[in-house]
Design an enzyme around this catalytic site. Structure first.
Site, PDB file in Angstrom:
ATOM      1  N   THR A 187       0.852  -1.189   0.000  1.00 46.59           N
ATOM      2  CA  THR A 187       0.000   0.000   0.000  1.00 46.59           C
ATOM      3  C   THR A 187       0.881   1.229   0.000  1.00 46.59           C
ATOM      4  O   THR A 187       1.857   1.315   0.751  1.00 46.59           O
ATOM      5  CB  THR A 187      -0.935   0.021   1.222  1.00 46.59           C
ATOM      6  OG1 THR A 187      -1.828  -1.097   1.149  1.00 46.59           O
ATOM      7  CG2 THR A 187      -1.759   1.298   1.253  1.00 46.59           C
ATOM      8  N   PHE A 189       1.303   5.095   0.816  1.00 44.93           N
ATOM      9  CA  PHE A 189       0.801   6.122   1.726  1.00 44.93           C
ATOM     10  C   PHE A 189       1.438   7.457   1.365  1.00 44.93           C
ATOM     11  O   PHE A 189       2.586   7.497   0.897  1.00 44.93           O
ATOM     12  CB  PHE A 189       1.144   5.784   3.177  1.00 44.93           C
ATOM     13  CG  PHE A 189       0.484   4.539   3.695  1.00 44.93           C
ATOM     14  CD1 PHE A 189      -0.682   4.605   4.438  1.00 44.93           C
ATOM     15  CD2 PHE A 189       1.026   3.283   3.443  1.00 44.93           C
ATOM     16  CE1 PHE A 189      -1.295   3.461   4.926  1.00 44.93           C
ATOM     17  CE2 PHE A 189       0.421   2.130   3.918  1.00 44.93           C
ATOM     18  CZ  PHE A 189      -0.745   2.221   4.665  1.00 44.93           C
TER      19      PHE A 189
END
Length: 297
Positions: A187, A189
């Site tokens: 992921t 960020f």
């Protein structure tokens, strides 16, 4: 004795910096906040919107939000918050994501009747949920929120999809490890602030922006053509509905490069003349899939 600040703080380039992330300790966003601001004590806030508001108002120096999953794609809420605010991206980091099924006891899967987690995590564990057709999926604000709720509920038939760290923090047992659909999941960020970085260090940079085209045949093609002609790499293109404009869409994009580069500046200048609206969401150093870039003030 001085009262401690309620905000996560650290010193960056001689300045005291405050940070915030959505959820609670044990959330993946908390780990990302620690990567981007290693000396800070991050402050949890109840939602993505609360983090964006805190950063936009200056209550914190930076907010940290997830923006893209390698499996499920863009995090729509973060895209929409960027579009609806004055925030810019100042840095990014990419974290590996390892999902576990956790509960108050280690029980057989056929005894699990409810699984709680963030919607993105639930989407990344479709095989697990398909193997539990009798179990209901319940959305939570973050994976750590789901773990905390399961711990508080104290029901062995209710489990959460969360990190191993969250399980330790909330006294839960790991029912099954690595329940994600793919062994490698990441992921991305970003840190956000109410200003745009003007510096340009050496290395690879990215620039995020959003644009709106007319409803005409070939409008999107004409908008993208300058990037090909200027040899600019468009690394992401996402369509999102425009609030209060039924069936109207905008395009959120990320390109490889910095606006001070002649090729990037030329492509963006042409794009501005070919679209109804163009917003730049900031430029920032690119992070590798297992690397970290540290934001600067």
């Amino acid at each position: 004795m001085a009262r401690p600040s309620p905000l996560g703080t650290h010193t960056l380039n001689g300045m005291t910096v405050t940070t915030a992330y959505p959820g609670r300790d044990g959330a993946h966003s908390a780990a990302a906040c620690e990567q981007l601001f290693p000396d800070a004590v991050p402050t949890p806030l109840p939602s993505f919107a609360a983090v964006a508001e805190a950063a936009a108002s200056g209550a914190v120096s930076f907010g940290v939000l997830p923006i893209e999953s390698s499996l499920s794609g863009p995090v729509n809420e973060t895209h929409d918050l960027l579009y609806g605010s004055s925030l810019s991206i100042t840095a990014e980091t990419v974290l590996p994501i390892h999902h576990c099924l956790v509960g108050i006891d280690v029980v057989p899967l056929d005894q699990v009747r409810e699984v709680r987690s963030h919607p993105v995590a639930l989407d990344q564990c479709r095989r697990l949920m398909a193997a539990l057709p009798w179990a209901s999926a319940v959305a939570a604000g973050t994976t750590a929120d789901a773990a905390a709720a399961v711990a508080k509920l104290g029901d062995s038939s209710v489990a959460a999809i969360a990190s191993e760290r969250a399980a330790r923090l909330y006294g839960l047992q790991i029912i099954e490890e690595n329940v994600g659909d793919h062994p490698e999941a990441y992921t991305r960020f970003v840190s956000v602030a109410p200003y745009t970085r003007l510096d340009r260090d050496t290395g690879t940079w990215r620039t995020a922006f959003s644009f709106v085209t007319d409803h005409q045949p070939g409008a999107l093609y004409r908008a993208l053509e300058p990037f090909a002609r200027h040899s600019v790499d468009l690394v992401q293109l996402v369509s999102r509905p425009i609030p209060h404009s039924t069936w109207r869409y905008r395009f959120d994009a990320v390109l490889g490069g910095h606006p001070l580069n002649a090729e990037i500046a030329g492509a963006l200048a042409e794009l501005r003349g070919l679209t109804r609206e163009l917003r730049v969401f900031g430029s920032y150093p690119a992070a590798e899939s297992n690397g970290v870039t540290t934001p600067k003030t």
